[in-house]
Design an enzyme around this catalytic site. Structure first.
Site, PDB file in Angstrom:
ATOM      1  CG  ASP A  97      -2.326   0.275   0.966  1.00  0.00           C
ATOM      2  OD1 ASP A  97      -2.618   1.357   0.425  1.00  0.00           O
ATOM      3  OD2 ASP A  97      -3.159  -0.587   1.281  1.00  0.00           O
ATOM      4  CG  ASP A 200      -5.159   5.002   0.878  1.00  0.00           C
ATOM      5  OD1 ASP A 200      -5.982   4.089   1.001  1.00  0.00           O
ATOM      6  OD2 ASP A 200      -5.193   6.051   1.542  1.00  0.00           O
ATOM      7  CD  GLU A 254      -9.389   3.343  -1.587  1.00  0.00           C
ATOM      8  OE1 GLU A 254     -10.261   2.915  -0.837  1.00  0.00           O
ATOM      9  OE2 GLU A 254      -8.542   4.187  -1.228  1.00  0.00           O
ATOM     10  CG  HIS A 326      -8.707  -2.359   4.568  1.00  0.00           C
ATOM     11  ND1 HIS A 326      -8.546  -2.434   3.190  1.00  0.00           N
ATOM     12  CD2 HIS A 326      -8.397  -1.081   4.912  1.00  0.00           C
ATOM     13  CE1 HIS A 326      -8.144  -1.246   2.749  1.00  0.00           C
ATOM     14  NE2 HIS A 326      -8.043  -0.420   3.765  1.00  0.00           N
ATOM     15  CG  ASP A 327     -11.525   0.617   3.433  1.00  0.00           C
ATOM     16  OD1 ASP A 327     -11.077   0.762   4.583  1.00  0.00           O
ATOM     17  OD2 ASP A 327     -10.913   1.005   2.415  1.00  0.00           O
TER      18      ASP A 327
HETATM   19  C1  GLC Z   1      -8.564   4.230   1.851  1.00  0.00           C
HETATM   20  C2  GLC Z   1      -8.240   3.046   2.714  1.00  0.00           C
HETATM   21  C3  GLC Z   1      -8.904   3.233   4.033  1.00  0.00           C
HETATM   22  C4  GLC Z   1      -8.334   4.482   4.670  1.00  0.00           C
HETATM   23  C5  GLC Z   1      -8.496   5.691   3.747  1.00  0.00           C
HETATM   24  C6  GLC Z   1      -7.655   6.833   4.195  1.00  0.00           C
HETATM   25  O1  GLC Z   1      -9.909   4.317   1.560  1.00  0.00           O
HETATM   26  O2  GLC Z   1      -8.601   1.851   2.077  1.00  0.00           O
HETATM   27  O3  GLC Z   1      -8.749   2.132   4.877  1.00  0.00           O
HETATM   28  O4  GLC Z   1      -8.964   4.727   5.887  1.00  0.00           O
HETATM   29  O5  GLC Z   1      -8.094   5.396   2.442  1.00  0.00           O
HETATM   30  O6  GLC Z   1      -6.294   6.562   3.995  1.00  0.00           O
END
Ligand code: GLC
Ligand code: CA
Length: 542
Positions: A97, A200, A254, A326-327
């Protein structure tokens, strides 16, 4: 399009809850080393590690305090190097990540940025406030996680922007010095042997000039002014040209609130800046705005979204297919059935793994792990849960009601410790977060021993996918099916695959395709009708 990654199936590790090697109740890299053979057996080709960086854990590593180090809770650089080497020996790639939108407020850069005259001041987005005393925020933006998006610093007399939690100040990517740091970080990990990055919230890294006010919303006001601005692509092109291409590194970005139109701009054509992209649309068949507002499950929406992304990207780019990370809550509880847990978990797995694209599997998903049932708010850990509780209170909802809601909807559902064995706490000594009580029934040891388990089903799907290009590259056509039945056909070089899956507790009428060979069924005997949550996969030559 680079061709080396298309066959990969990726397994996501959220390190804190994966495997504990030293018995302190926190997952770590020794734990990972011990499970590499398990992952190899499962049939994955790459591991994506959620952040391993040192972090005060305001957002469990997504608040990074040092980009070139490993959180001592998880190990150190030498141990990570060993993980890379051991993974590579097994022909498993390593993706890490990379959190570029923000750092932790404990990062050295941020600490320095508060010193007047420091070159680090311009690494972040510091602005004078409004009002006589300048204490009112510079604009009306709200954070994704915690109230207003600005935090005032008395000594400096300025506010810093944090689109996420307070402990996650946004970097100023417009500053070329910040971009040089990013490239330096990329080189650091690539030189160590990492194969790529999961970037991210990458579409947020550019902010609109002048930081104008946004249209007022209950949360995330202003997001239009920092989502997918043209500059994002310029920055990514620079990273790719100056670093990533030299290493042939893989990237998955993402991208919340993404559409196919914008996605294509990033991932198709000779000047694509990311290899694949995570969008969120198929995760919103039971909610609006990424789990903030729950709605009843709408299968029609799920069908529409898959069809749309499959058709739009076909032949131009690759989908990043996932059902959990994980979200989000666990998918058996989100889209499947607790009563038919095994059948529905298998059905959902086949539904997405056999579509064209790269499948991502989140730890525990391969074992049909479920949501939690916590009793009290203070058992939760995540900044988002507490922020949502504060919002819920404003709408007059009680703690009791909210805890029930969080047990269904919070992202903490996917963050409970991995259930390895049937022992107390699934084999974890003093786990940092409650282990789901159903570990006596749902655990890897039991699943390994049972050839009919969800785990064995995932393994078989991954093997089938590897051996059948139609499951990697196939052209997708939705098939007409009943209201609670999902069916599609995939076609590639004269071979066809038909998937059919029931989302119903009741038997459903179904006509099998002519001449199809049944290759997967989640029931031991096939009846004329589809049984509850039954799934079948057929293949045939044209
Ligand atoms: C992304 C991650 C998440 C995190 C956010 C801020 O969405 O997947 O877990 O809290 O970014 O970094
Ligand atoms: Ca540990």
């Amino acid at each position: 399009m680079k061709t080396n990654y298309e066959q990969w199936a990726v397994y996501q590790i959220w390190p804190r809850s994966f495997a504990d090697g030293n018995g302190d109740g926190i997952g770590d890299l020794h734990g990972v080393l011990a499970k590499l053979d398990y992952l190899k057996w499962l049939g994955i080709d790459a591991i994506w590690f959620s952040p391993l960086y040192p972090s005060p854990n305001a957002d469990y590593g997504y608040d990074c305090a040092d980009y070139k180090n490993i959180n001592p809770e998880y190990g150190d650089l030498e141990l990570f190097k060993q993980v890379i080497d051991e993974a590579h020996k097994r022909n498993i790639k390593i993706i890490i990540d990379l959190v570029l939108n923000h750092t932790s407020d404990q990062h050295e850069w941020f600490k320095q940025s508060k010193i007047p005259g420091s070159k680090y001041h311009d690494y972040y987005i510091w602005r004078k406030g409004k009002g006589k005393d300048g204490k009112k925020p510079p604009n009306n933006w709200l954070s994704m996680f915690e109230g207003g998006a600005w935090e005032y610093n008395e000594d400096l007399g300025e506010h810093y922007l944090h689109v996420f939690a307070k402990g996650q100040p946004d970097l100023n990517m417009a500053n070329p010095a910040v971009r040089e740091e990013v490239k330096d970080i990329m080189r650091f990990w690539l030189d160590m042997g990492v194969d790529g990055f999961r970037e991210d919230v990458i579409t947020y890294i550019a902010k609109r000039e002048g930081l104008p006010n946004g249209f007022p919303l209950p949360i995330a006001t202003g997001c239009k002014h920092y989502t997918s601005l043209p500059k994002v692509k310029d920055y990514l092109r620079e990273f790719k040209h100056d670093v990533l291409d030299k290493y042939n590194a893989f990237t998955v970005g993402e991208a919340p609130m993404m559409t196919t139109k914008v996605a294509k701009d990033y991932i198709t054509g000779d000047d694509h800046v990311l290899d694949v992209m995570f969008h969120f649309q198929h995760m919103e068949a039971d909610c609006i705005m990424n789990d903030w507002v729950a709605t009843p499950f709408r299968l029609g929406k799920l069908k529409r979204v898959f069809k749309h992304w499959q058709r739009e990207l076909h032949g131009q780019a690759f989908n990043a297919n996932y059902m959990e990370n994980h979200d989000h809550p666990r998918v058996v509880d989100k889209y499947g059935s607790r009563k038919y847990r095994v059948q529905s978990a298998k059905m959902l797995a086949a539904l997405y793994i056999l579509q064209s694209g790269m499948p991502f599997i989140y730890q525990g998903q391969e074992n049909g792990m479920t949501n939690i049932e916590l009793q009290r708010l203070d058992q939760f850990k995540d900044v988002v849960t507490f922020n949502n509780y504060n919002l819920a209170k404003k709408f007059g909802l009680s703690e009791k009601f909210f805890v029930k809601y969080a047990n269904r909807r919070s992202r903490e559902n996917s963050r409970t410790p991995m259930q390895w064995t049937a022992e107390k706490d699934a084999g974890w000594a003093t786990p940092w977060f409650p282990v789901n009580e159903n570990c006596s029934e749902i655990n890897v040891a039991a699943a390994e021993a049972d050839p009919n388990s969800i785990l064995h089903w995932y393994r078989a799907l991954l093997k089938f996918r590897k051996e059948n290009p139609v499951a990697i590259y196939g052209k997708y056509t939705p098939l007409r099916a009943g209201r609670k039945v999902f069916a599609y056909e995939s076609e590639h070089e004269g071979k066809r695959l038909v998937f059919v899956g029931s989302f119903s507790d009741k038997p459903k009428a179904f006509t099998p395709p002519a001449g199809g060979e049944l290759v997967f069924c989640n029931y031991n005997t096939v009846q004329q009708k589809l049984q509850p949550w039954e799934c079948r996969v057929y293949v045939m030559e044209n």
